[in-house]
Design a protein around this motif. Structure first.
Motif, PDB file in Angstrom:
ATOM      1  N   ASP A 121       0.582  -1.280   0.157  1.00 20.27           N
ATOM      2  CA  ASP A 121       0.025   0.277  -0.101  1.00 20.27           C
ATOM      3  C   ASP A 121       1.085   1.142   0.070  1.00 20.27           C
ATOM      4  O   ASP A 121       1.917   1.396   0.880  1.00 20.27           O
ATOM      5  CB  ASP A 121      -1.745   0.284   1.136  1.00 20.27           C
ATOM      6  CG  ASP A 121      -1.803   1.190   1.217  1.00 20.27           C
ATOM      7  OD1 ASP A 121      -3.476   1.049   0.407  1.00 20.27           O
ATOM      8  OD2 ASP A 121      -1.195   1.797   2.064  1.00 20.27           O
ATOM      9  N   GLU A 122       0.864   2.182  -0.683  1.00 21.73           N
ATOM     10  CA  GLU A 122       1.442   3.528  -0.505  1.00 21.73           C
ATOM     11  C   GLU A 122       1.825   4.366   0.444  1.00 21.73           C
ATOM     12  O   GLU A 122       3.033   4.121   0.663  1.00 21.73           O
ATOM     13  CB  GLU A 122       1.073   4.276  -2.118  1.00 21.73           C
ATOM     14  CG  GLU A 122       0.764   5.786  -2.215  1.00 21.73           C
ATOM     15  CD  GLU A 122       0.614   6.604  -2.615  1.00 21.73           C
ATOM     16  OE1 GLU A 122       0.878   7.408  -3.323  1.00 21.73           O
ATOM     17  OE2 GLU A 122      -0.715   6.025  -3.742  1.00 21.73           O
ATOM     18  N   LYS A 123       0.339   3.988   1.829  1.00 19.42           N
ATOM     19  CA  LYS A 123       1.119   4.800   2.854  1.00 19.42           C
ATOM     20  C   LYS A 123       1.935   4.000   3.207  1.00 19.42           C
ATOM     21  O   LYS A 123       3.052   4.004   3.885  1.00 19.42           O
ATOM     22  CB  LYS A 123      -0.404   5.192   3.166  1.00 19.42           C
ATOM     23  CG  LYS A 123      -1.137   6.519   2.710  1.00 19.42           C
ATOM     24  CD  LYS A 123      -2.287   6.514   3.301  1.00 19.42           C
ATOM     25  CE  LYS A 123      -2.999   7.651   2.911  1.00 19.42           C
ATOM     26  NZ  LYS A 123      -4.318   7.522   4.129  1.00 19.42           N
ATOM     27  N   VAL A 124       1.859   2.837   3.489  1.00 20.76           N
ATOM     28  CA  VAL A 124       2.108   1.707   4.266  1.00 20.76           C
ATOM     29  C   VAL A 124       4.067   1.676   4.313  1.00 20.76           C
ATOM     30  O   VAL A 124       4.734   1.742   4.258  1.00 20.76           O
ATOM     31  CB  VAL A 124       1.875   0.567   4.162  1.00 20.76           C
ATOM     32  CG1 VAL A 124       3.087  -0.666   4.834  1.00 20.76           C
ATOM     33  CG2 VAL A 124       0.493   0.631   5.304  1.00 20.76           C
ATOM     34  N   PHE A 125       4.309   1.175   2.761  1.00 20.42           N
ATOM     35  CA  PHE A 125       5.468   1.359   1.548  1.00 20.42           C
ATOM     36  C   PHE A 125       6.346   2.869   1.821  1.00 20.42           C
ATOM     37  O   PHE A 125       7.366   2.280   1.929  1.00 20.42           O
ATOM     38  CB  PHE A 125       5.160   1.610   0.078  1.00 20.42           C
ATOM     39  CG  PHE A 125       5.961   0.352  -0.383  1.00 20.42           C
ATOM     40  CD1 PHE A 125       6.623  -0.632  -0.385  1.00 20.42           C
ATOM     41  CD2 PHE A 125       6.712   1.473  -0.987  1.00 20.42           C
ATOM     42  CE1 PHE A 125       7.845  -1.459  -1.259  1.00 20.42           C
ATOM     43  CE2 PHE A 125       8.591   1.039  -1.407  1.00 20.42           C
ATOM     44  CZ  PHE A 125       8.241  -0.666  -1.983  1.00 20.42           C
ATOM     45  N   LEU A 126       5.726   3.859   1.570  1.00 19.82           N
ATOM     46  CA  LEU A 126       6.511   4.834   1.954  1.00 19.82           C
ATOM     47  C   LEU A 126       6.925   5.213   3.505  1.00 19.82           C
ATOM     48  O   LEU A 126       7.419   7.025   4.082  1.00 19.82           O
ATOM     49  CB  LEU A 126       5.676   6.570   1.010  1.00 19.82           C
ATOM     50  CG  LEU A 126       5.475   6.212  -0.183  1.00 19.82           C
ATOM     51  CD1 LEU A 126       4.528   7.045  -0.812  1.00 19.82           C
ATOM     52  CD2 LEU A 126       6.408   6.145  -0.712  1.00 19.82           C
ATOM     53  N   SER A 127       6.686   4.508   4.146  1.00 17.70           N
ATOM     54  CA  SER A 127       7.124   5.091   5.703  1.00 17.70           C
ATOM     55  C   SER A 127       7.845   5.167   6.299  1.00 17.70           C
ATOM     56  O   SER A 127       8.690   5.197   7.367  1.00 17.70           O
ATOM     57  CB  SER A 127       6.243   4.305   6.181  1.00 17.70           C
ATOM     58  OG  SER A 127       5.663   2.858   6.630  1.00 17.70           O
ATOM     59  N   ASN A 128       9.291   4.263   5.164  1.00 13.44           N
ATOM     60  CA  ASN A 128      10.617   4.007   5.628  1.00 13.44           C
ATOM     61  C   ASN A 128      11.685   3.882   4.006  1.00 13.44           C
ATOM     62  O   ASN A 128      11.281   2.772   3.696  1.00 13.44           O
ATOM     63  CB  ASN A 128      10.334   2.103   5.795  1.00 13.44           C
ATOM     64  CG  ASN A 128      11.533   1.744   6.552  1.00 13.44           C
ATOM     65  OD1 ASN A 128      12.845   2.009   6.078  1.00 13.44           O
ATOM     66  ND2 ASN A 128      11.629   1.054   7.985  1.00 13.44           N
ATOM     67  N   ASP A 129      12.342   5.026   5.168  1.00 11.98           N
ATOM     68  CA  ASP A 129      13.063   5.028   3.465  1.00 11.98           C
ATOM     69  C   ASP A 129      14.091   4.191   3.242  1.00 11.98           C
ATOM     70  O   ASP A 129      14.471   3.735   2.322  1.00 11.98           O
ATOM     71  CB  ASP A 129      14.114   5.990   4.424  1.00 11.98           C
ATOM     72  CG  ASP A 129      13.480   7.553   4.246  1.00 11.98           C
ATOM     73  OD1 ASP A 129      12.807   7.644   3.578  1.00 11.98           O
ATOM     74  OD2 ASP A 129      14.140   8.895   4.488  1.00 11.98           O
ATOM     75  N   SER A 130      14.381   2.874   4.442  1.00 13.00           N
ATOM     76  CA  SER A 130      15.626   2.383   4.333  1.00 13.00           C
ATOM     77  C   SER A 130      14.981   0.943   2.785  1.00 13.00           C
ATOM     78  O   SER A 130      15.204   0.697   2.253  1.00 13.00           O
ATOM     79  CB  SER A 130      15.938   1.236   5.704  1.00 13.00           C
ATOM     80  OG  SER A 130      14.734   0.449   5.676  1.00 13.00           O
ATOM     81  N   LYS A 131      13.514   0.680   3.825  1.00 17.32           N
ATOM     82  CA  LYS A 131      12.889  -0.299   3.009  1.00 17.32           C
ATOM     83  C   LYS A 131      12.177   0.258   1.744  1.00 17.32           C
ATOM     84  O   LYS A 131      12.695  -0.183   0.437  1.00 17.32           O
ATOM     85  CB  LYS A 131      11.163  -0.234   3.253  1.00 17.32           C
ATOM     86  CG  LYS A 131      10.879  -1.086   2.458  1.00 17.32           C
ATOM     87  CD  LYS A 131       9.020  -1.948   3.275  1.00 17.32           C
ATOM     88  CE  LYS A 131       8.055  -0.193   3.807  1.00 17.32           C
ATOM     89  NZ  LYS A 131       6.755  -1.105   4.599  1.00 17.32           N
ATOM     90  N   VAL A 132      12.438   1.282   0.372  1.00 15.37           N
ATOM     91  CA  VAL A 132      12.090   2.064  -0.466  1.00 15.37           C
ATOM     92  C   VAL A 132      13.188   1.652  -0.917  1.00 15.37           C
ATOM     93  O   VAL A 132      13.326   1.389  -1.763  1.00 15.37           O
ATOM     94  CB  VAL A 132      11.723   3.708  -0.163  1.00 15.37           C
ATOM     95  CG1 VAL A 132      11.532   4.130  -1.271  1.00 15.37           C
ATOM     96  CG2 VAL A 132      10.117   3.372   0.278  1.00 15.37           C
ATOM     97  N   GLY A 147      15.638   1.017  -4.784  1.00 19.12           N
ATOM     98  CA  GLY A 147      16.993   1.891  -5.669  1.00 19.12           C
ATOM     99  C   GLY A 147      16.622   3.205  -5.142  1.00 19.12           C
ATOM    100  O   GLY A 147      18.055   3.492  -5.216  1.00 19.12           O
ATOM    101  N   LEU A 148      15.472   3.703  -5.378  1.00 16.27           N
ATOM    102  CA  LEU A 148      15.496   5.837  -4.701  1.00 16.27           C
ATOM    103  C   LEU A 148      15.645   5.460  -3.221  1.00 16.27           C
ATOM    104  O   LEU A 148      15.629   4.651  -2.545  1.00 16.27           O
ATOM    105  CB  LEU A 148      14.481   5.379  -4.929  1.00 16.27           C
ATOM    106  CG  LEU A 148      14.093   5.711  -6.819  1.00 16.27           C
ATOM    107  CD1 LEU A 148      12.485   6.250  -6.923  1.00 16.27           C
ATOM    108  CD2 LEU A 148      15.440   6.166  -6.722  1.00 16.27           C
ATOM    109  N   THR A 149      16.443   6.201  -3.028  1.00 11.06           N
ATOM    110  CA  THR A 149      16.968   6.199  -1.643  1.00 11.06           C
ATOM    111  C   THR A 149      16.199   7.215  -0.516  1.00 11.06           C
ATOM    112  O   THR A 149      15.989   7.215   0.309  1.00 11.06           O
ATOM    113  CB  THR A 149      18.327   7.497  -1.528  1.00 11.06           C
ATOM    114  OG1 THR A 149      17.610   8.837  -2.059  1.00 11.06           O
ATOM    115  CG2 THR A 149      19.636   7.010  -2.194  1.00 11.06           C
TER     116      THR A 149
END
Length: 344
Positions: free
Chosen positions: A145-156, A161-163
């Motif tokens: 999910d967009e909100k869950v996925f964008l909650s952690n920089d290391s996971k992203v 590959g984006l920091t």
């Protein structure tokens, strides 16, 4: 002739046994009075061994082989019990919670059964429990999910590959802005994420299918009405629910002769697999059937794919001129329309 029957005839050693239909071996020819289980080939009673009228069978040799088989089985059982005990112990250690942190004492009681060790936990309350945060494993749909996925920089960074999360979001907005709106933003977000996962981690297509199979779902009629393109509204109103077609792809030549015959397509001179695909007027895939052999007809694949059961009264299905399914669609009180530009 099976291996067991061959051994039995060998140890009985009778030349006059021409018809075996009504021949039986009594219990006097077995050590324990009955033959052993057919899969225990090292058991002394796997075949008749005593009172045979000859000395071709050495009972001591058979008994030694049986003892070795018993010892092997016992060692295997001990190893399985040790592995089970170690796994239960490690899970108990991982599940322990200190009394100082929670105010609770956990007492484990083990009960030995035939199936293994069953652990029962009793909680003894010593002090009022305190609130603590526990991690909950999320489902795949919640994880992407967009909100869950964008909650952690290391996971992203790991998956794309984006920091930074902000960089991923700005890239998505720039690429998908001409296409998506608030109602179908989730679809384009998942499509965008699939591409990044494939480029970053080189995940297999089967892996992506297992992760994201929940993306293909049949939409509600209200969703179709709200997202119906104007060109469809002008010609068919808001009744079009699906645009269907069959897709064929080449596959490796199967080694099985039946599978090779079922997948061979003469006009393509190749072995192919065929799937039935349906999409809504907005272009979102809403139904995908299982793969069939390339020789199956479009009509047979459509009828047996389960697609027709999703149609409701008054629905309109658009198809190519090769789909002879108008009668099958009519049974579901729906209608099949073939656009003029597909009629050749």
């Amino acid at each position: 002739m099976t291996e067991g029957r061959r051994v039995w005839l060998s140890v009985i050693s009778r030349d006059n046994l021409l018809c075996l239909e009504n021949v039986y071996v009594c219990s006097n020819h077995f050590e324990r009075g009955k033959p052993a289980y057919a899969m225990k080939t090292f058991d002394v009673d796997w075949a008749p061994c005593i009172n045979l009228g000859h000395d071709k069978v050495n009972v001591s040799t058979l008994q030694a082989a049986s003892d070795r088989a018993i010892r092997t089985e016992q060692r295997r059982q001990r190893m399985e019990e040790a592995a089970t005990s170690s796994s239960v112990a490690s899970s108990s250690v991982g599940a322990q919670v200190s009394e100082e942190d929670t105010g609770c004492v956990f007492v484990n009681e083990g009960t030995q059964t035939d199936q293994g060790v069953l652990c029962h936990s009793k909680t003894v309350q010593t002090t009022p429990p305190q609130t603590c945060n526990v991690g909950v494993q999320t489902d795949d749909w919640n994880f992407f999910d967009e909100k869950v996925f964008l909650s952690n920089d290391s996971k992203v960074h790991y998956y794309t590959g984006l920091t930074k999360c902000a960089l991923l979001l700005s890239t998505f907005e720039f690429v998908m802005k001409p296409f998506c709106n608030g109602e179908i933003r989730a679809f384009y977000w998942h499509s965008f994420l699939i591409v990044l996962l494939k480029l970053r981690l080189n995940l297999g297509l089967q892996d992506l299918a297992y992760r994201l199979n929940w993306l293909i779902k049949w939409p509600q009629r209200e969703q179709l009405w709200k997202t119906m393109p104007n060109c469809f509204c002008a010609c068919y109103g808001t009744k079009v629910v699906a645009i269907v077609d069959c897709y064929e792809t080449k596959i490796e030549t199967p080694s099985h002769l039946v599978a090779k015959s079922a997948t061979w397509l003469q006009y393509k001179h190749a072995n192919t697999a065929k799937v039935f695909i349906s999409m809504c007027p907005k272009g979102v895939t809403t139904f995908v059937s299982c793969a069939w052999g390339g020789r199956v007809s479009d009509k047979h694949l459509t009828v047996n794919s389960g697609f027709l059961s999703k149609l409701l009264l008054g629905d309109i299905v658009l198809a190519d001129h090769g789909f002879d399914i108008d009668e099958d669609v009519a049974r579901m009180q729906a209608a099949l329309q073939i656009p003029a530009f597909t009629r050749g």
